[in-house]
Design an enzyme around this catalytic site. Sequence first.
Site, short mmCIF file in Angstrom:
data_model
loop_
_atom_site.label_atom_id
_atom_site.label_comp_id
_atom_site.label_asym_id
_atom_site.label_seq_id
_atom_site.Cartn_x
_atom_site.Cartn_y
_atom_site.Cartn_z
N HIS A 1 0.82 -1.22 0.00
CA HIS A 1 0.00 0.00 0.00
C HIS A 1 0.84 1.27 0.00
O HIS A 1 2.06 1.24 0.21
CB HIS A 1 -0.97 0.02 1.19
CG HIS A 1 -0.33 0.18 2.53
ND1 HIS A 1 -0.18 -0.86 3.42
CD2 HIS A 1 0.18 1.26 3.17
CE1 HIS A 1 0.40 -0.42 4.53
NE2 HIS A 1 0.64 0.85 4.40
N GLU B 1 -3.86 3.62 1.58
CA GLU B 1 -4.12 3.83 2.99
C GLU B 1 -4.29 5.32 3.25
O GLU B 1 -3.37 6.11 3.00
CB GLU B 1 -2.98 3.29 3.85
CG GLU B 1 -3.15 3.57 5.34
CD GLU B 1 -1.93 3.21 6.17
OE1 GLU B 1 -1.94 3.48 7.39
OE2 GLU B 1 -0.95 2.66 5.61
N GLU C 1 -2.64 10.75 -11.21
CA GLU C 1 -2.44 10.59 -12.65
C GLU C 1 -3.42 9.54 -13.17
O GLU C 1 -3.72 8.55 -12.47
CB GLU C 1 -1.01 10.15 -12.94
CG GLU C 1 -0.69 10.07 -14.42
CD GLU C 1 0.75 9.65 -14.69
OE1 GLU C 1 1.22 9.87 -15.81
OE2 GLU C 1 1.39 9.08 -13.78
N HIS D 1 2.84 11.80 -7.02
CA HIS D 1 1.45 11.48 -7.29
C HIS D 1 1.20 9.98 -7.11
O HIS D 1 2.13 9.19 -7.01
CB HIS D 1 1.06 11.89 -8.72
CG HIS D 1 1.87 11.23 -9.80
ND1 HIS D 1 2.92 11.84 -10.43
CD2 HIS D 1 1.79 9.97 -10.35
CE1 HIS D 1 3.45 11.02 -11.33
NE2 HIS D 1 2.77 9.86 -11.30
#
Length: 320
Positions: A169, A233, A306, A260
């Site tokens: 994550h 998360e 993105e 990003h």
Amino acid sequence: MTDTSKYKFNHTMLRVKDPQASVKFYKHLGMSLVNKFEFPDNKFDLYFLAYDSPKSVSKDNHWTDREGIIELTHNYGTENDPNYKPHNGNKEPQGFGHVCVSVDNIQAACKRLSDAGYRFQKKLEDGRMHHIAFALDPDDYWVEIIAMNPVDKTENVTETDPSTYRMNHTMMRVKDKDVSIKYYEDVFGMKLKRTSENKDAGFTLYFLGYGPASPQESANGVNPSADREGLLELTWNYGTEEKEGKVYHDGNSEPQGFGHICVSVDDLDAACKRFEEKGVNWKKRLTDGRMKNVAFILDPDGYWIEVIQNEKYKSAPGKY
């Protein structure tokens, strides 16, 4: 038409000082370089690393048809600049927190990192939480290490197999958890997979992603979704929703570091049309600038998302 169930949380972008050192670190964690883009005219290169062994989730998939990729962005010359240091998001101003790798035998995995000379923000034995560690990559980005197997059963295991690891994550702090969860569910089609309350410490963690629901019970007594890739998360510190204005740093204004997150979609044009209908806040539409095959959307905290074409579903125009 676009189907959000086909979307993937593709990658997380981090700016790095020295790409050779950073690639070496992530390869030591078992990742492979699955793609590289060079932009000499613009003086930067992009390195895409992912788990690509026969035991990985998406072995041999096209890079756009994966989850859990780390994109390293190198701006030429930073490796020779003594004053350049990416901002890791945990020093002030805070925002992005960490990426997380889940491993088979956490004690052996941490020892392997330590033996290779890599540093830790938090070792397993530090503090109260002895089931997680935080390694530091060459730019001091935090890399959380969590276990896929029961921690109490791996204490005496000396071997670890990096080919089984997962890029589990990416953590970002959010001002208002209700606003952010609704946004990622409604706009990007993610689902809330797991919630972890830490009332004594004053924060709650929310894990969102695509694909099947995570089991409610944990195999290791700690994290029931440790075998997953591509989770987001969101960390909510109690009371931030009551503050005025922007609370967290997006990583793209100074000081720069994290850039990003990225979602790949089944039909880029249709997805962007849907985003337009949702009234998103655009950083870059498909039609803006020279690159007509990527878009950037701002989430409620100003983090950049993105949006790219998943090549599995459709050939994107031009080359990314």
